[in-house]
Design a protein around this motif. Structure first.
Motif, mmCIF file in Angstrom:
data_model
loop_
_atom_site.group_PDB
_atom_site.id
_atom_site.type_symbol
_atom_site.label_atom_id
_atom_site.label_comp_id
_atom_site.label_asym_id
_atom_site.label_seq_id
_atom_site.Cartn_x
_atom_site.Cartn_y
_atom_site.Cartn_z
ATOM 1 N N ALA A 38 1.070 -1.233 0.118
ATOM 2 C CA ALA A 38 -0.095 -0.032 0.023
ATOM 3 C C ALA A 38 0.737 1.434 -0.146
ATOM 4 C CB ALA A 38 -0.859 0.057 1.207
ATOM 5 N N GLN A 39 2.058 1.322 0.768
ATOM 6 C CA GLN A 39 3.000 2.617 0.667
ATOM 7 C C GLN A 39 3.575 2.512 -0.639
ATOM 8 O OE1 GLN A 39 4.868 2.992 4.637
ATOM 9 N NE2 GLN A 39 4.200 0.941 4.778
ATOM 10 N N LEU A 40 4.087 1.467 -1.209
ATOM 11 C CA LEU A 40 4.477 1.684 -2.458
ATOM 12 C C LEU A 40 3.580 2.198 -3.539
ATOM 13 C CD1 LEU A 40 6.226 -1.992 -3.036
ATOM 14 C CD2 LEU A 40 7.385 0.183 -2.604
ATOM 15 N N LEU A 41 2.259 1.973 -3.558
ATOM 16 C CA LEU A 41 1.128 2.697 -4.288
ATOM 17 C C LEU A 41 0.919 4.001 -3.826
ATOM 18 C CD1 LEU A 41 -1.171 -0.298 -4.801
ATOM 19 C CD2 LEU A 41 0.357 0.728 -6.450
ATOM 20 N N LEU A 42 0.799 4.301 -2.592
ATOM 21 C CA LEU A 42 0.284 5.603 -2.194
ATOM 22 C C LEU A 42 1.294 6.168 -1.395
ATOM 23 C CD1 LEU A 42 -3.282 3.859 -1.211
ATOM 24 C CD2 LEU A 42 -2.639 5.394 -3.114
ATOM 25 N N GLY A 43 2.452 6.026 -1.291
ATOM 26 C CA GLY A 43 3.456 6.941 -0.505
ATOM 27 C C GLY A 43 3.589 6.450 0.987
ATOM 28 N N GLN A 44 4.949 6.528 1.406
ATOM 29 C CA GLN A 44 5.352 6.015 2.735
ATOM 30 C C GLN A 44 4.543 6.730 3.899
ATOM 31 O OE1 GLN A 44 9.530 6.144 3.505
ATOM 32 N NE2 GLN A 44 9.579 4.879 5.223
ATOM 33 N N GLY A 45 4.155 6.101 4.743
ATOM 34 C CA GLY A 45 3.387 6.454 5.811
ATOM 35 C C GLY A 45 2.169 5.472 6.054
ATOM 36 N N VAL A 46 1.195 6.009 7.059
ATOM 37 C CA VAL A 46 0.089 5.121 7.513
ATOM 38 C C VAL A 46 -1.232 5.421 6.644
ATOM 39 C CG1 VAL A 46 0.753 5.560 9.955
ATOM 40 C CG2 VAL A 46 -0.713 6.941 8.968
ATOM 41 N N LEU A 47 -1.057 6.205 5.662
ATOM 42 C CA LEU A 47 -2.376 6.467 4.940
ATOM 43 C C LEU A 47 -2.754 5.291 3.951
ATOM 44 C CD1 LEU A 47 -4.726 7.901 4.047
ATOM 45 C CD2 LEU A 47 -3.195 9.350 2.159
ATOM 46 N N GLY A 48 -1.776 4.851 3.275
ATOM 47 C CA GLY A 48 -1.956 3.644 2.422
ATOM 48 C C GLY A 48 -2.501 2.421 2.943
ATOM 49 N N PRO A 49 -1.678 2.251 4.234
ATOM 50 C CA PRO A 49 -2.103 0.935 4.919
ATOM 51 C C PRO A 49 -3.621 1.049 5.539
ATOM 52 C CG PRO A 49 0.023 1.373 5.413
ATOM 53 C CD PRO A 49 -0.215 2.616 4.756
#
Length: 482
Positions: free
Chosen positions: A78-89
């Motif tokens: 999810a972080q690879l797709l949406l950027g590092q951090g908690v939002l993607g997860p």
């Protein structure tokens, strides 16, 4: 002239009404699961899992080996797709929750009718499951991933038995392997899968589809564990979890700090997390499901529910505030079946009234939860982080007292410590965690050097900053070095 009960019921149960109710629940669920996902603080465990997931997808499997890897693979992707951090997860967890809601609707609609399916989906998607001020599955924790995958595995196994489509058996095994390799607790659901063919008097299925299910489960488990070294990872996990069970985990329950959870701890967390109205409604539905023509589906779901409740209540010596969420989708499903049968078993005027009461009892707490979601903003330690940055202390160590790493690591990883000899520090932050009060050394430092410090109250924390210089430890004593 007022319409009679039968006419009223007919008017309420039209295709247009069903579609309108379905759309309402779907739109509301999208809001409940995805709106303002960055509004609440990052939880300590969440931060650990998210950072571990990022490491895993980059080939480093050293972090968080006390839990299996699959949920963290998901968080890393999810972080690879949406950027590092908690939002993607957090978005990934939200998608899983929505998929389970759709699955419960499809499953129970086929077995018990549209309204029972919609009640199950709505109760799962909309009702509160509070954890530190937000719903537990709005965090990127392993538990929601684990239980969502388990429910999908249970539903797929049921579809296999119902339809006879052989490919569904190994698919169920794949989903269950992903659940167990996210967090091992759901392995206790195995009796439900074994029971399923027997409920339909098809024991031969255990030797055909059951073998395919088991082979898929084993192969996927091995494949998911292989990158981190299966033998060493499992050995480490078993040692760690045995240590946790043996030594306990300090936690405040009903105002008292417990090292080992009392037997009623999960029930207490459930009552406080879900709320009185929702809890009572679900328990009434659970009793009704057992009493009113229980049938195979209730036996299947009830077995799975019972396995989880017994494990978390009797076997595990630790109870955390989010553990009750593991059985919530199963409790919701069984309760929806019971409430649906209760409403239809009652005389029609009474049934309509009871149905309305059920909707109100579930909808009002859900509406309150929606308001909370809209209004939630970062608090406490997140505000302290912002305050220090705004006051020129974005860099340098921070000494914490009465505030554990679980709370502070998401915002102060690499520069926050509870050890005075890790200085120098640009600030001393004192929280209110009664389990770990400030040490005598910290208390003496505040008494002796208070004139060299500025005190600030920041959203529940006391922040002490040197008027000049930094806080250091010399000869075992904290002092201010200019």
């Amino acid at each position: 002239m007022t319409p009679g009960p039968q006419l009223l019921r007919h008017r309420l149960d039209t295709r247009a009404t069903r579609l309108a109710a379905l759309v309402l629940v779907a739109v509301w669920a999208l809001y409940q699961c995805t709106w303002n996902l960055l509004g609440h603080n990052v939880h300590g465990d969440e931060s650990i899992y998210v950072r571990a997931g990022w490491s895993y997808v980059h080939g480093d499997f050293a972090a968080n080996r006390e839990h299996p890897p699959t949920g963290k693979y998901l968080f890393g992707a999810a972080q690879l797709l949406l950027g590092q951090g908690v939002l993607g997860p957090r978005i990934a967890v939200a998608v899983l929750v929505l998929v389970v809601g759709a699955t419960l609707y499809w499953w129970l609609r086929n077995e018990c009718g549209h309204w029972t399916g919609l009640l199950a989906a709505g109760a799962w998607l909309l009702t509160p499951r509070d954890f530190l001020g937000s719903r537990v599955d709005r965090y990127a924790l392993l538990d929601p991933v684990m239980i969502c995958l388990a429910v999908l595995a249970l539903a797929t196994a049921w579809a296999w038995i119902r339809t006879g489509r052989g490919w569904l058996a190994p698919l169920s095994g794949v989903l269950f392997a992903m659940s167990v390799t996210t967090k091992v607790s759901t392995v206790v659901l195995l009796p439900a899968f074994v029971l399923l063919p027997l409920l339909f008097r098809q024991p031969r299925r255990l030797l055909t589809g059951g073998v395919a299910w088991l082979v898929a489960f084993v192969l996927v488990t091995v494949a998911l564990y292989a990158p981190m070294g299966m033998r060493s990872a499992i050995a480490y996990m078993v040692r760690f979890q045995d240590g946790q069970n043996e030594h306990g985990h300090p936690l405040s329950i009903a105002g008292t700090v417990h090292t080992f959870a009392p037997w009623w701890a999960n029930a207490w967390f459930l009552w406080n997390g879900v709320g009185a109205a929702t809890t009572v409604t679900l328990l009434v539905g659970l009793v009704a499901a057992v009493v009113l023509r229980p049938g195979r589906l209730v036996a299947y779901l009830g077995t799975a529910l019972g396995c989880l409740v017994v494990f978390y209540t009797v076997v595990a010596h630790i109870a955390l505030a989010n553990y009750y969420a593991a059985w919530m989708p199963l409790l919701v499903a069984v309760a929806a079946i019971g409430l649906g049968r209760l409403v239809t078993a009652l005389p029609r005027p009474t049934g309509v009234v009871v149905a309305g009461a059920v909707v109100v009892a579930l909808a009002v707490p859900s509406a309150v939860q929606s308001v909370t979601i809209a209004e939630t903003r970062p608090t406490g330690i997140a505000v302290v982080d912002t305050w220090l940055r705004d006051h020129g202390r974005a860099r340098g160590g921070v000494l914490f007292a009465a505030a554990t790493p679980t709370l502070t690591e998401p915002y102060f990883a690499g520069r926050g410590s509870m050890e005075p000899d890790d200085g120098p520090f640009v600030a001393l932050v004192v929280g209110d965690d009664r389990r770990f009060p400030p040490s005598d050394e910290v208390e003496r430092f505040l008494d002796d050097r208070g004139a060299d410090l500025s005190r600030h109250e920041v959203d529940g924390f006391t922040v002490w900053t040197p008027r000049s210089g930094t806080i250091v430890q010399r000869d075992g004593v904290l002092t201010v070095a200019r």
